[in-house]
Design a protein around this motif. Structure first.
Motif, PDB file in Angstrom:
ATOM      1  N   ASN A 122       0.825  -1.206   0.000  1.00 54.78           N
ATOM      2  CA  ASN A 122       0.000   0.000   0.000  1.00 54.78           C
ATOM      3  C   ASN A 122       0.863   1.262   0.000  1.00 54.78           C
ATOM      4  N   ILE A 123       1.917   1.272   0.804  1.00 49.89           N
ATOM      5  CA  ILE A 123       2.823   2.424   0.861  1.00 49.89           C
ATOM      6  C   ILE A 123       3.518   2.623  -0.483  1.00 49.89           C
ATOM      7  N   ALA A 124       3.937   1.521  -1.087  1.00 52.41           N
ATOM      8  CA  ALA A 124       4.597   1.605  -2.394  1.00 52.41           C
ATOM      9  C   ALA A 124       3.643   2.139  -3.460  1.00 52.41           C
ATOM     10  N   TYR A 125       2.384   1.697  -3.425  1.00 58.45           N
ATOM     11  CA  TYR A 125       1.390   2.192  -4.380  1.00 58.45           C
ATOM     12  C   TYR A 125       1.186   3.698  -4.230  1.00 58.45           C
ATOM     13  N   GLU A 126       1.048   4.143  -2.985  1.00 60.81           N
ATOM     14  CA  GLU A 126       0.854   5.577  -2.728  1.00 60.81           C
ATOM     15  C   GLU A 126       2.028   6.382  -3.279  1.00 60.81           C
ATOM     16  N   GLN A 127       3.237   5.902  -3.031  1.00 60.12           N
ATOM     17  CA  GLN A 127       4.418   6.607  -3.517  1.00 60.12           C
ATOM     18  C   GLN A 127       4.477   6.624  -5.040  1.00 60.12           C
ATOM     19  N   ARG A 252      -6.264   7.566   3.101  1.00 55.66           N
ATOM     20  CA  ARG A 252      -5.923   7.224   1.713  1.00 55.66           C
ATOM     21  C   ARG A 252      -7.131   6.673   0.959  1.00 55.66           C
ATOM     22  N   THR A 253      -8.288   7.328   1.158  1.00 54.18           N
ATOM     23  CA  THR A 253      -9.497   6.886   0.461  1.00 54.18           C
ATOM     24  C   THR A 253      -9.906   7.839  -0.650  1.00 54.18           C
ATOM     25  N   ILE A 254      -9.169   8.915  -0.841  1.00 55.18           N
ATOM     26  CA  ILE A 254      -9.474   9.860  -1.912  1.00 55.18           C
ATOM     27  C   ILE A 254      -8.210  10.639  -2.245  1.00 55.18           C
ATOM     28  N   TYR A 265      -8.700  16.820 -10.443  1.00 52.92           N
ATOM     29  CA  TYR A 265      -9.226  15.609 -11.070  1.00 52.92           C
ATOM     30  C   TYR A 265      -8.840  14.409 -10.204  1.00 52.92           C
ATOM     31  N   PRO A 266      -9.612  13.313 -10.252  1.00 48.46           N
ATOM     32  CA  PRO A 266      -9.276  12.139  -9.443  1.00 48.46           C
ATOM     33  C   PRO A 266      -8.127  11.355 -10.069  1.00 48.46           C
ATOM     34  N   LEU A 267      -7.181  10.947  -9.261  1.00 51.55           N
ATOM     35  CA  LEU A 267      -6.106  10.106  -9.767  1.00 51.55           C
ATOM     36  C   LEU A 267      -6.704   8.761 -10.177  1.00 51.55           C
ATOM     37  N   PRO A 268      -6.428   8.296 -11.388  1.00 50.33           N
ATOM     38  CA  PRO A 268      -7.121   7.115 -11.915  1.00 50.33           C
ATOM     39  C   PRO A 268      -6.874   5.855 -11.091  1.00 50.33           C
ATOM     40  N   LEU A 269      -7.969   5.200 -10.735  1.00 46.57           N
ATOM     41  CA  LEU A 269      -7.974   3.929 -10.018  1.00 46.57           C
ATOM     42  C   LEU A 269      -7.382   4.023  -8.611  1.00 46.57           C
ATOM     43  N   TYR A 270      -7.345   5.232  -8.063  1.00 41.11           N
ATOM     44  CA  TYR A 270      -6.911   5.415  -6.671  1.00 41.11           C
ATOM     45  C   TYR A 270      -8.075   5.145  -5.727  1.00 41.11           C
ATOM     46  N   SER A 271      -9.259   5.655  -6.106  1.00 44.42           N
ATOM     47  CA  SER A 271     -10.434   5.489  -5.251  1.00 44.42           C
ATOM     48  C   SER A 271     -11.697   5.690  -6.069  1.00 44.42           C
ATOM     49  N   ALA A 284     -11.544   3.159  -1.064  1.00 46.32           N
ATOM     50  CA  ALA A 284     -10.124   3.059  -1.405  1.00 46.32           C
ATOM     51  C   ALA A 284      -9.874   1.842  -2.283  1.00 46.32           C
ATOM     52  N   LEU A 285      -9.034   2.018  -3.300  1.00 49.18           N
ATOM     53  CA  LEU A 285      -8.717   0.914  -4.208  1.00 49.18           C
ATOM     54  C   LEU A 285      -7.256   0.480  -4.124  1.00 49.18           C
ATOM     55  N   ILE A 286      -6.463   1.129  -3.262  1.00 52.95           N
ATOM     56  CA  ILE A 286      -5.034   0.800  -3.235  1.00 52.95           C
ATOM     57  C   ILE A 286      -4.612   0.109  -1.941  1.00 52.95           C
TER      58      ILE A 286
END
Length: 423
Positions: A122-127, A252-254, A265-271, A284-286
């Motif tokens: 999850n941390i790696a995805y966020e980064q 980390r839900t939006i 704009y929403p970051l694609p496939l983040y939430s 949350a999707l990540i």
């Protein structure tokens, strides 16, 4: 956590793979992206109802089973969750190995801080999302980055993080007496980007301008507070920079980010975001191991139109409200923003409010506490405040009921009150 571990927990093979995946998402058509959202939602839902003890019970109580949800259009059949509902059940939400848990805390100004769990993935995805977003504007990992932070406190002026090539400077220490020191430090470092809360960056520019100290930093990445136009109007010309703002939350839900035209704009496939008049319902999707599905965020994000599918992929965001981080003024002329950070890690507080009417007056912290609030909790809060504000600001704690706090004419709560009630 030492610098080596900290760096590679955020920058590794998983981060690189996710970075490439995000890059491909920007090339998809709206229809293709919508299919990706559908697949991601069904995957998160099925894993949650299968592996999370919380969702097994919660959905069963609401008559939801695997067959209830066919695709993303059924998402509103699922009940909404919020901080109060899940704050004592976070261990039941988490489904994964305990040794992979990384704890995070939301601020506790409207209740006891919520514990959230992350994993290395999850941390790696966020980064990866952060790296990709910044690279869209020309900043790449390893280039010199100036980071203006409040977490260093008053006792530390600056730190250099060699592995990531980041110079951290202490925002509470930025004032007329220190600005020339920081100016020389930054000139020698030659950053190509700066990251900061908007209020910190604005204050930094004010102090530079007063002393006639010019700087040029091509990119400025802001987050965690409302970015006001007057702040942008000061920051961009003085630093000869372009401000890029990122809106998100600790859970980390939006995540909404500004494009080159300053539109969010929403970051694609983040939430998945369901925009309502007084809140956003987020999924949350990540983070598959700590799924927050239809989690209410009490910020107001105004969008044009109410079509869920259109707003999922490409909403027209008019503005973001409810995320203002007011400042506390210090006697040396510096300011401290994001004061909600002082309440992180402090338990048994239902609500809190900071009153400062004049810089020479004691700062009054009004606390609505739960029955378990103890002297240890007060000491922790005091220590957090002293770390952020320094030792020369007098603090006064007042214990009260919710109705004793100050609210706006529309009954909205603000963390920091600068005018006496009735004045």
């Amino acid at each position: 956590m030492n610098d080596f571990v900290k760096y590679y927990s955020k920058n590794n093979l998983i981060t690189s793979r996710k970075f490439k995946e995000i890059n491909r998402l920007y090339e998809l058509s709206p229809e293709e992206l919508l299919r990706k959202y559908n697949e991601a939602f069904l995957s998160i839902f099925k894993k949650a109802i299968r592996d999370s003890e919380f969702y097994k019970k919660f959905y069963s109580e609401h008559g939801i089973n695997l067959k209830s949800i066919r695709d993303i259009s059924d998402i509103q059949k699922l009940p909404v969750i919020n901080r109060q509902l899940i704050k004592d059940r976070v261990n039941d939400i988490y489904n994964g190995f305990d040794f992979l848990k990384v704890k995070g805390l939301t601020s506790g100004t409207t209740g006891t801080p919520l514990t959230v769990y992350r994993t290395p993935v999850n941390i790696a995805y966020e980064q990866a999302y952060i790296r990709h977003y910044r690279q869209m504007f020309g900043f790449t990992l390893g280039q010199p980055l100036l980071s203006i932070r409040g977490v260093l406190g008053k006792s530390v002026t600056h730190e250099y993080y060699k592995k990531a090539n980041i110079l951290y400077i202490s925002s509470p220490n930025i004032n007329a007496g220190t600005i020339e020191f920081y100016y020389d430090l930054i000139r020698e470092f030659k950053p190509v980007a700066v990251e900061a809360f908007p209020s910190y960056l604005n204050k930094f520019c004010v102090e530079l301008e007063r002393k006639g100290l010019p700087l040029e930093i091509p990119n400025a990445f802001t987050s965690s507070e409302m970015l006001y136009q007057h702040q942008r109007d000061r920051i961009e010309p003085y630093l000869n920079t372009k401000v890029h703002d990122w809106y998100g939350n600790v859970e980390r839900t939006i995540a909404l980010a500004q494009d080159v035209q300053n539109n969010y704009y929403p970051l694609p496939l983040y939430s998945i975001n369901e925009f309502e008049p007084i809140r956003v319902i987020t999924t949350a999707l990540i983070n598959r191991n700590f799924p927050l599905i239809r989690y209410a965020v009490n910020d107001v994000v105004l969008v044009e139109g109410g079509d869920f599918m259109k707003n999922l992929v490409s909403p027209k965001v008019i503005r973001i409200e409810g995320r203002t981080g007011d400042n506390v003024d210090l006697k040396d002329g510096s300011v401290v923003g994001c004061m909600d950070h002082a309440f992180k890690g402090v338990s048994h507080i239902e609500m809190a409010q900071i009153h400062q009417y004049h810089v020479q007056d004691p700062i009054e912290i009004k606390i609505v506490s739960s029955p378990d609030f103890s002297k240890d909790d007060e000491n922790q809060l005091r220590a957090n405040l002293v770390r952020m504000l320094g030792n020369d600001m007098e603090l006064r704690f007042t214990y009260c009921n919710r109705e004793d706090l100050t609210y706006s004419a529309s009954n909205k709560f603000n963390l920091i009150i600068k005018r006496r009630p009735g004045s």
